[in-house]
Scaffold this motif. Structure first.
Motif, PDB file in Angstrom:
ATOM      1  N   VAL A   1      80.293  42.226  60.636  1.00  0.00           N
ATOM      2  CA  VAL A   1      80.445  42.116  59.181  1.00  0.00           C
ATOM      3  C   VAL A   1      79.662  40.890  58.691  1.00  0.00           C
TER       4      VAL A   1
ATOM      5  N   PRO B   1      80.778  49.423  46.741  1.00  0.00           N
ATOM      6  CA  PRO B   1      81.125  49.629  48.147  1.00  0.00           C
ATOM      7  C   PRO B   1      80.770  51.063  48.568  1.00  0.00           C
TER       8      PRO B   1
ATOM      9  N   THR C   1      80.765  46.951  52.073  1.00  0.00           N
ATOM     10  CA  THR C   1      82.193  47.222  52.210  1.00  0.00           C
ATOM     11  C   THR C   1      83.007  46.591  51.080  1.00  0.00           C
ATOM     12  N   GLU C   2      82.438  45.555  50.457  1.00  0.00           N
ATOM     13  CA  GLU C   2      83.189  44.828  49.433  1.00  0.00           C
ATOM     14  C   GLU C   2      82.213  44.042  48.571  1.00  0.00           C
TER      15      GLU C   2
ATOM     16  N   LYS D   1      79.031  46.025  56.458  1.00  0.00           N
ATOM     17  CA  LYS D   1      79.106  46.349  57.883  1.00  0.00           C
ATOM     18  C   LYS D   1      77.664  46.544  58.336  1.00  0.00           C
TER      19      LYS D   1
END
Length: 128
Positions: free
Chosen positions: A21, A45, A76-77, A103
């Motif tokens: 990550v 995301p 992812t965010e 990721k």
């Protein structure tokens, strides 16, 4: 945040890696160049990114600048505190001002990024 532990892209993004990550932001040098930030646009995301692909924009009173993906992977965010408030980006670009988490699909991309000393030399050469 330990700036020496980060990796840097020549396009002024920083990367912090934990496992697969990556947390990505723009550097203090980029924030100073842009000054007076007014708006930020980040990817949703789930968006897949390639190395070097534009993954957002930072707008200042001077200009609009693209943010580029320093690594390949899937978002992812995004930083929820940056919605309508660019202050964390200006005041704490390496902490509360992070932009996205992703990721990473290929960690070998880290080898293409700079360490802090090399990044600072790159910034000095750009400033002249």
């Amino acid at each position: 945040m330990d700036l020496a532990a980060l990796k840097y892209a020549k396009t002024h993004e920083w990367v912090a890696i934990e496992g697969d990550v990556a947390t990505v932001g723009i550097t203090d040098f980029a924030v100073q160049l842009l000054s007076d930030l007014v708006y930020i646009d980040l990817p949703k995301p789930g968006k897949a990114l390639k190395v070097g692909e534009s993954c957002g924009e930072v707008e200042s009173v001077k200009a609009v600048s693209d943010v580029y993906a320093p690594l390949a992977g899937v978002v992812t965010e995004t930083n929820p505190s940056l919605g309508d408030n660019t202050e964390p980006l200006s005041s704490d670009p390496f902490g509360n001002g992070w932009l996205i988490k992703m990721k990473v699909s290929d960690l070998s991309g880290l080898e293409q990024l700079l360490d802090r000393a090399s990044y600072e030399k790159h910034c000095e050469s750009e400033a002249h």
